[in-house]
Design a protein around this motif. Structure first.
Motif, short mmCIF file in Angstrom:
data_model
loop_
_atom_site.label_atom_id
_atom_site.label_comp_id
_atom_site.label_asym_id
_atom_site.label_seq_id
_atom_site.Cartn_x
_atom_site.Cartn_y
_atom_site.Cartn_z
N ASN A 152 0.78 -1.13 0.08
CA ASN A 152 -0.14 0.13 -0.09
C ASN A 152 0.80 1.35 -0.09
O ASN A 152 0.46 2.29 0.51
CB ASN A 152 -0.99 -0.12 1.25
N LEU A 153 2.00 1.12 -0.45
CA LEU A 153 2.80 2.32 -0.73
C LEU A 153 2.21 3.22 -2.14
O LEU A 153 1.58 2.68 -2.69
CB LEU A 153 4.33 2.05 -0.95
N PRO A 154 2.50 4.52 -1.94
CA PRO A 154 2.01 5.28 -3.20
C PRO A 154 2.18 4.95 -4.16
O PRO A 154 3.35 4.78 -4.73
CB PRO A 154 2.37 6.77 -2.51
N THR A 155 1.12 5.13 -5.35
CA THR A 155 1.55 5.29 -6.52
C THR A 155 0.96 6.59 -7.18
O THR A 155 0.09 7.13 -6.60
CB THR A 155 1.13 4.05 -7.52
N THR A 156 1.21 6.67 -8.55
CA THR A 156 0.65 8.05 -8.92
C THR A 156 0.34 7.77 -10.64
O THR A 156 1.07 6.75 -11.29
CB THR A 156 1.52 9.17 -8.91
N GLN A 157 -0.26 8.47 -11.24
CA GLN A 157 -0.26 8.58 -12.97
C GLN A 157 0.32 9.75 -13.39
O GLN A 157 0.45 10.02 -14.48
CB GLN A 157 -1.87 8.48 -13.19
N GLU A 158 0.87 10.67 -12.71
CA GLU A 158 1.21 11.94 -13.13
C GLU A 158 2.70 11.60 -13.74
O GLU A 158 3.69 10.79 -13.18
CB GLU A 158 1.51 12.79 -11.74
N TYR A 159 2.96 12.03 -14.83
CA TYR A 159 4.30 11.87 -15.43
C TYR A 159 5.27 12.67 -14.58
O TYR A 159 5.08 13.45 -13.89
CB TYR A 159 4.19 12.50 -16.71
N PHE A 160 6.68 12.10 -14.70
CA PHE A 160 7.70 12.63 -14.07
C PHE A 160 8.88 12.66 -15.01
O PHE A 160 9.39 11.71 -15.91
CB PHE A 160 8.13 12.29 -12.88
N GLY A 161 9.59 13.80 -15.41
CA GLY A 161 10.63 14.00 -16.23
C GLY A 161 11.83 14.60 -15.42
O GLY A 161 11.82 15.43 -14.80
N ASN A 162 12.77 13.57 -15.40
CA ASN A 162 14.16 13.93 -14.61
C ASN A 162 14.81 15.10 -15.48
O ASN A 162 15.07 15.20 -16.77
CB ASN A 162 15.15 12.91 -14.58
N PRO A 163 15.56 15.88 -14.72
CA PRO A 163 16.59 16.94 -15.42
C PRO A 163 17.57 16.04 -16.22
O PRO A 163 17.96 15.04 -15.89
CB PRO A 163 16.97 17.86 -14.53
N SER A 164 18.14 16.48 -17.12
CA SER A 164 19.33 15.83 -17.80
C SER A 164 20.31 15.62 -16.97
O SER A 164 20.77 16.36 -16.18
CB SER A 164 19.86 16.84 -19.25
N GLY A 165 20.87 14.17 -16.93
CA GLY A 165 22.06 13.75 -16.04
C GLY A 165 23.30 13.83 -16.44
O GLY A 165 23.65 14.21 -18.02
N GLU A 166 24.17 13.78 -15.75
CA GLU A 166 25.64 13.96 -16.16
C GLU A 166 26.31 12.56 -15.71
O GLU A 166 26.46 12.19 -14.71
CB GLU A 166 26.61 15.03 -15.43
N LEU A 167 26.86 11.88 -16.70
CA LEU A 167 27.45 10.57 -16.69
C LEU A 167 28.89 10.65 -16.36
O LEU A 167 29.63 11.76 -16.53
CB LEU A 167 27.25 9.79 -18.01
N PRO A 168 29.44 9.70 -15.85
CA PRO A 168 30.73 9.58 -15.47
C PRO A 168 31.73 9.79 -16.65
O PRO A 168 31.33 9.54 -17.66
CB PRO A 168 30.93 7.99 -14.83
#
Length: 305
Positions: A152-168
Protein backbone atom coordinates in the motif's frame (compact mmCIF):
# COMPACT_ATOMS: atom_id res chain seq x y z
CA UNK A 1 6.29 14.68 16.96
CA UNK A 2 5.09 12.33 14.22
CA UNK A 3 7.27 14.13 11.68
CA UNK A 4 10.28 13.78 13.99
CA UNK A 5 9.68 10.04 14.35
CA UNK A 6 9.30 9.71 10.56
CA UNK A 7 12.61 11.50 10.01
CA UNK A 8 14.37 9.23 12.51
CA UNK A 9 12.86 6.16 10.88
CA UNK A 10 13.91 7.40 7.46
CA UNK A 11 17.50 7.92 8.55
CA UNK A 12 17.52 4.44 10.08
CA UNK A 13 16.33 2.99 6.79
CA UNK A 14 18.98 4.92 4.88
CA UNK A 15 21.69 3.65 7.20
CA UNK A 16 20.42 0.12 6.66
CA UNK A 17 20.70 0.58 2.88
CA UNK A 18 24.37 1.57 3.03
CA UNK A 19 25.35 -1.08 5.57
CA UNK A 20 23.38 -3.99 4.15
CA UNK A 21 23.40 -3.48 0.42
CA UNK A 22 26.34 -1.25 -0.44
CA UNK A 23 26.27 0.94 -3.51
CA UNK A 24 24.87 -1.57 -6.02
CA UNK A 25 22.31 -4.06 -4.78
CA UNK A 26 18.73 -4.58 -3.68
CA UNK A 27 16.52 -2.25 -1.65
CA UNK A 28 13.16 -2.91 0.00
CA UNK A 29 10.13 -0.89 -1.16
CA UNK A 30 9.86 0.72 2.28
CA UNK A 31 13.48 1.86 2.14
CA UNK A 32 13.07 3.09 -1.44
CA UNK A 33 9.98 5.07 -0.46
CA UNK A 34 11.90 6.66 2.41
CA UNK A 35 14.72 7.59 0.02
CA UNK A 36 12.27 9.28 -2.35
CA UNK A 37 10.58 11.29 0.41
CA UNK A 38 13.50 12.36 2.55
CA UNK A 39 14.81 14.97 0.11
CA UNK A 40 12.63 17.99 -0.63
CA UNK A 41 15.19 19.19 -3.21
CA UNK A 42 14.33 17.21 -6.33
CA UNK A 43 17.89 17.54 -7.64
CA UNK A 44 19.08 15.51 -4.63
CA UNK A 45 16.39 12.83 -4.66
CA UNK A 46 17.11 9.41 -6.13
CA UNK A 47 16.62 8.97 -9.86
CA UNK A 48 13.66 6.56 -10.06
CA UNK A 49 13.53 4.55 -13.29
CA UNK A 50 10.49 2.55 -14.38
CA UNK A 51 11.97 0.10 -16.90
CA UNK A 52 8.81 -1.70 -18.04
CA UNK A 53 8.38 -2.38 -21.72
CA UNK A 54 4.68 -1.56 -21.66
CA UNK A 55 4.22 2.21 -21.66
CA UNK A 56 0.50 1.78 -20.90
CA UNK A 57 1.50 0.05 -17.67
CA UNK A 58 3.38 3.22 -16.72
CA UNK A 59 0.28 5.27 -17.55
CA UNK A 60 -1.89 3.11 -15.29
CA UNK A 61 0.29 3.44 -12.19
CA UNK A 62 3.91 4.01 -11.27
CA UNK A 63 6.09 4.91 -8.32
CA UNK A 64 6.05 8.65 -7.54
CA UNK A 65 8.85 10.57 -9.35
CA UNK A 66 9.47 7.57 -11.66
CA UNK A 67 10.81 8.41 -15.11
CA UNK A 68 9.80 5.82 -17.73
CA UNK A 69 12.76 4.38 -19.64
CA UNK A 70 11.58 1.45 -21.75
CA UNK A 71 14.40 -1.12 -21.57
CA UNK A 72 13.90 -1.94 -25.25
CA UNK A 73 15.02 1.53 -26.33
CA UNK A 74 18.59 0.62 -25.32
CA UNK A 75 18.89 -2.09 -27.99
CA UNK A 76 18.34 -2.54 -31.72
CA UNK A 77 19.21 -4.68 -34.73
CA UNK A 78 22.87 -4.55 -35.79
CA UNK A 79 24.24 -6.36 -38.86
CA UNK A 80 20.99 -8.32 -39.01
CA UNK A 81 21.19 -9.56 -35.40
CA UNK A 82 18.23 -8.27 -33.36
CA UNK A 83 18.33 -6.67 -29.89
CA UNK A 84 22.01 -5.78 -29.84
CA UNK A 85 23.10 -3.01 -27.48
CA UNK A 86 23.20 0.40 -29.15
CA UNK A 87 26.47 2.24 -29.82
CA UNK A 88 27.78 3.95 -26.70
CA UNK A 89 27.09 7.49 -27.90
CA UNK A 90 23.40 6.72 -28.49
CA UNK A 91 23.07 4.92 -25.17
CA UNK A 92 24.76 7.78 -23.35
CA UNK A 93 22.30 10.25 -24.87
CA UNK A 94 19.34 8.12 -23.75
CA UNK A 95 20.71 7.76 -20.22
CA UNK A 96 21.35 11.49 -19.87
CA UNK A 97 17.85 12.17 -21.14
CA UNK A 98 16.50 9.83 -18.44
CA UNK A 99 18.35 11.80 -15.78
CA UNK A 100 20.99 9.19 -15.01
CA UNK A 101 23.64 11.04 -13.03
CA UNK A 102 27.04 10.17 -11.59
CA UNK A 103 26.28 11.84 -8.24
CA UNK A 104 22.84 10.39 -7.47
CA UNK A 105 21.28 7.16 -6.30
CA UNK A 106 19.24 5.24 -8.89
CA UNK A 107 16.16 3.24 -7.87
CA UNK A 108 15.17 0.79 -10.60
CA UNK A 109 12.04 -1.32 -10.82
CA UNK A 110 9.64 -3.09 -13.16
CA UNK A 111 6.93 -5.51 -12.10
CA UNK A 112 6.78 -9.05 -10.79
CA UNK A 113 4.19 -11.70 -9.92
CA UNK A 114 4.70 -15.17 -11.40
CA UNK A 115 6.22 -16.67 -14.51
CA UNK A 116 5.92 -16.17 -17.44
CA UNK A 117 6.09 -12.58 -16.15
CA UNK A 118 9.77 -11.77 -16.38
CA UNK A 119 9.91 -7.98 -16.37
CA UNK A 120 12.40 -8.04 -13.51
CA UNK A 121 14.85 -8.81 -16.30
CA UNK A 122 14.18 -5.32 -17.65
CA UNK A 123 15.29 -3.88 -14.32
CA UNK A 124 18.50 -5.91 -14.17
CA UNK A 125 19.29 -5.15 -17.82
CA UNK A 126 18.99 -1.41 -17.23
CA UNK A 127 21.04 -1.78 -14.03
CA UNK A 128 23.72 -3.53 -16.10
CA UNK A 129 23.79 -0.70 -18.65
CA UNK A 130 24.08 1.93 -15.89
CA UNK A 131 26.90 0.00 -14.23
CA UNK A 132 28.69 -0.33 -17.56
CA UNK A 133 28.47 3.43 -18.02
CA UNK A 134 30.19 3.97 -14.70
CA UNK A 135 27.24 4.56 -12.37
CA UNK A 136 28.08 3.21 -8.90
CA UNK A 137 24.90 3.87 -6.88
CA UNK A 138 22.18 1.53 -8.17
CA UNK A 139 19.43 -0.20 -6.18
CA UNK A 140 16.79 -2.54 -7.61
CA UNK A 141 13.50 -2.32 -5.72
CA UNK A 142 12.93 -5.82 -4.32
CA UNK A 143 9.59 -7.24 -5.39
CA UNK A 144 9.06 -4.47 -7.92
CA UNK A 145 5.81 -2.58 -8.37
CA UNK A 146 3.75 -5.64 -7.40
CA UNK A 147 5.27 -5.75 -3.91
CA UNK A 148 5.20 -1.94 -3.67
CA UNK A 149 1.43 -1.98 -4.23
CA UNK A 150 0.92 -4.94 -1.91
CA UNK A 151 2.45 -2.82 0.86
CA UNK A 152 0.00 0.00 0.00
CA UNK A 153 2.81 2.39 -0.82
CA UNK A 154 1.80 5.38 -2.96
CA UNK A 155 1.55 5.27 -6.74
CA UNK A 156 0.60 7.95 -9.22
CA UNK A 157 -0.42 8.52 -12.84
CA UNK A 158 1.38 11.87 -13.01
CA UNK A 159 4.25 11.93 -15.48
CA UNK A 160 7.71 12.72 -14.19
CA UNK A 161 10.69 13.89 -16.19
CA UNK A 162 14.16 14.05 -14.70
CA UNK A 163 16.46 16.92 -15.54
CA UNK A 164 19.28 15.89 -17.85
CA UNK A 165 21.95 13.92 -16.02
CA UNK A 166 25.73 13.93 -16.13
CA UNK A 167 27.44 10.60 -16.74
CA UNK A 168 30.85 9.57 -15.38
CA UNK A 169 33.81 10.37 -17.61
CA UNK A 170 34.92 6.71 -17.80
CA UNK A 171 33.07 3.47 -18.46
CA UNK A 172 33.24 0.09 -16.76
CA UNK A 173 33.50 -2.07 -19.87
CA UNK A 174 35.14 -4.97 -18.04
CA UNK A 175 31.76 -6.19 -16.72
CA UNK A 176 30.92 -7.34 -20.26
CA UNK A 177 32.61 -9.65 -22.73
CA UNK A 178 32.34 -10.04 -26.51
CA UNK A 179 32.31 -13.26 -28.51
CA UNK A 180 36.03 -13.09 -29.38
CA UNK A 181 37.10 -12.88 -25.76
CA UNK A 182 34.44 -15.41 -24.76
CA UNK A 183 35.95 -18.03 -27.05
CA UNK A 184 39.41 -17.37 -25.58
CA UNK A 185 38.24 -17.50 -21.96
CA UNK A 186 35.50 -20.12 -21.72
CA UNK A 187 37.70 -23.23 -21.62
CA UNK A 188 40.37 -21.79 -19.34
CA UNK A 189 40.91 -23.49 -15.96
CA UNK A 190 38.94 -21.70 -13.27
CA UNK A 191 36.38 -20.30 -15.72
CA UNK A 192 32.72 -21.34 -15.70
CA UNK A 193 30.37 -20.51 -18.58
CA UNK A 194 26.73 -20.54 -17.51
CA UNK A 195 23.50 -20.35 -19.54
CA UNK A 196 20.71 -18.53 -17.67
CA UNK A 197 17.85 -19.56 -19.99
CA UNK A 198 15.15 -22.12 -19.19
CA UNK A 199 16.49 -25.68 -19.42
CA UNK A 200 14.40 -26.56 -22.51
CA UNK A 201 16.15 -23.83 -24.48
CA UNK A 202 19.53 -24.93 -23.14
CA UNK A 203 18.99 -28.45 -24.54
CA UNK A 204 17.45 -27.18 -27.78
CA UNK A 205 13.80 -28.10 -27.20
CA UNK A 206 12.29 -24.80 -28.31
CA UNK A 207 10.86 -23.06 -31.36
CA UNK A 208 12.70 -19.79 -30.80
CA UNK A 209 16.30 -19.92 -31.87
CA UNK A 210 18.01 -20.09 -35.27
CA UNK A 211 20.23 -22.87 -33.93
CA UNK A 212 19.43 -25.17 -31.06
CA UNK A 213 21.23 -25.88 -27.82
CA UNK A 214 23.95 -23.97 -26.05
CA UNK A 215 27.58 -22.87 -26.30
CA UNK A 216 29.81 -25.94 -25.85
CA UNK A 217 30.94 -26.34 -22.27
CA UNK A 218 28.22 -24.17 -20.76
CA UNK A 219 26.31 -25.34 -17.70
CA UNK A 220 22.63 -24.54 -17.11
CA UNK A 221 21.29 -22.41 -14.25
CA UNK A 222 17.91 -20.81 -14.88
CA UNK A 223 17.70 -17.28 -13.45
CA UNK A 224 14.25 -17.93 -11.91
CA UNK A 225 15.83 -20.27 -9.35
CA UNK A 226 17.10 -17.13 -7.61
CA UNK A 227 13.67 -15.53 -7.23
CA UNK A 228 10.61 -16.03 -5.02
CA UNK A 229 7.98 -18.24 -6.69
CA UNK A 230 5.08 -15.91 -5.91
CA UNK A 231 6.93 -12.80 -7.08
CA UNK A 232 9.55 -13.16 -9.78
CA UNK A 233 10.84 -9.67 -8.98
CA UNK A 234 11.77 -10.61 -5.39
CA UNK A 235 15.29 -11.94 -4.80
CA UNK A 236 15.89 -14.96 -2.59
CA UNK A 237 18.48 -14.45 0.16
CA UNK A 238 21.89 -15.83 -0.77
CA UNK A 239 21.71 -18.30 2.12
CA UNK A 240 18.66 -19.91 0.46
CA UNK A 241 20.42 -20.55 -2.87
CA UNK A 242 24.06 -20.93 -1.83
CA UNK A 243 23.89 -24.73 -1.89
CA UNK A 244 22.26 -24.77 -5.35
CA UNK A 245 24.87 -22.41 -6.77
CA UNK A 246 27.76 -24.39 -5.36
CA UNK A 247 26.28 -27.68 -6.58
CA UNK A 248 26.18 -26.18 -10.08
CA UNK A 249 29.84 -25.17 -9.83
CA UNK A 250 29.08 -21.47 -9.40
CA UNK A 251 31.44 -20.47 -6.61
CA UNK A 252 33.17 -17.25 -5.63
CA UNK A 253 36.64 -18.53 -6.56
CA UNK A 254 35.71 -18.98 -10.25
CA UNK A 255 35.70 -16.57 -13.14
CA UNK A 256 32.05 -16.76 -14.21
CA UNK A 257 30.81 -15.78 -17.67
CA UNK A 258 27.03 -15.53 -17.99
CA UNK A 259 24.87 -15.52 -21.10
CA UNK A 260 21.27 -16.25 -22.09
CA UNK A 261 19.06 -15.57 -25.11
CA UNK A 262 19.35 -11.81 -25.52
CA UNK A 263 21.30 -10.84 -22.33
CA UNK A 264 18.34 -9.92 -20.06
CA UNK A 265 18.25 -13.27 -18.23
CA UNK A 266 22.02 -13.20 -18.07
CA UNK A 267 21.93 -9.70 -16.61
CA UNK A 268 19.85 -10.97 -13.69
CA UNK A 269 22.12 -13.93 -12.99
CA UNK A 270 25.16 -11.67 -13.18
CA UNK A 271 23.51 -9.06 -10.92
CA UNK A 272 22.70 -11.71 -8.33
CA UNK A 273 26.13 -13.35 -8.34
CA UNK A 274 28.01 -10.03 -8.32
CA UNK A 275 25.87 -7.81 -6.12
CA UNK A 276 23.84 -10.16 -3.90
CA UNK A 277 26.17 -13.15 -3.52
CA UNK A 278 29.19 -10.77 -3.79
CA UNK A 279 31.19 -12.97 -6.18
CA UNK A 280 34.20 -10.93 -7.33
CA UNK A 281 34.55 -11.95 -10.99
CA UNK A 282 31.32 -12.21 -12.99
CA UNK A 283 30.91 -10.97 -16.56
CA UNK A 284 28.08 -10.91 -19.11
CA UNK A 285 28.44 -12.05 -22.71
CA UNK A 286 26.36 -9.25 -24.19
CA UNK A 287 25.74 -10.83 -27.58
CA UNK A 288 24.39 -13.97 -25.91
CA UNK A 289 22.75 -16.82 -27.81
CA UNK A 290 21.01 -14.66 -30.41
CA UNK A 291 24.41 -13.51 -31.64
CA UNK A 292 26.25 -16.81 -31.15
CA UNK A 293 23.54 -18.76 -33.01
CA UNK A 294 24.04 -16.50 -36.04
CA UNK A 295 27.78 -17.26 -36.16
CA UNK A 296 27.52 -20.63 -37.84
CA UNK A 297 31.27 -21.17 -37.91
CA UNK A 298 31.10 -21.86 -34.15
CA UNK A 299 29.78 -25.19 -32.80
CA UNK A 300 26.75 -25.77 -30.59
CA UNK A 301 25.72 -28.68 -28.41
CA UNK A 302 22.52 -29.99 -26.83
CA UNK A 303 23.98 -32.40 -24.29
CA UNK A 304 23.82 -31.06 -20.70
CA UNK A 305 27.07 -30.41 -18.88
Amino acid sequence: MKRFVYILLSFALLANVSSTYGQIGVISPQEANAQINIQSDKTQRPVVLDTRGGYKDYFRAHVPTAHHINFGTLRGTDHGVPVQYLPDDLTAALLRRAGVDKDRMHLIYATGDVLPNDEVLSATMVAYVLEKFGITNIQIVDGGLAHWQKLNLPTTQEYFGNPSGELPTSMNNDIGIDVVELLKRKDQPGTVLVDARPHNEYIGEDDIWLRKGHIPGAISFHWARLMEQDNTHKFLPYERVKEQLEAAGLTADQEIIVYCGTSREGSLLRFYLKHVAKYPNVRLYEGSWKEYASLKQYPTETTPN
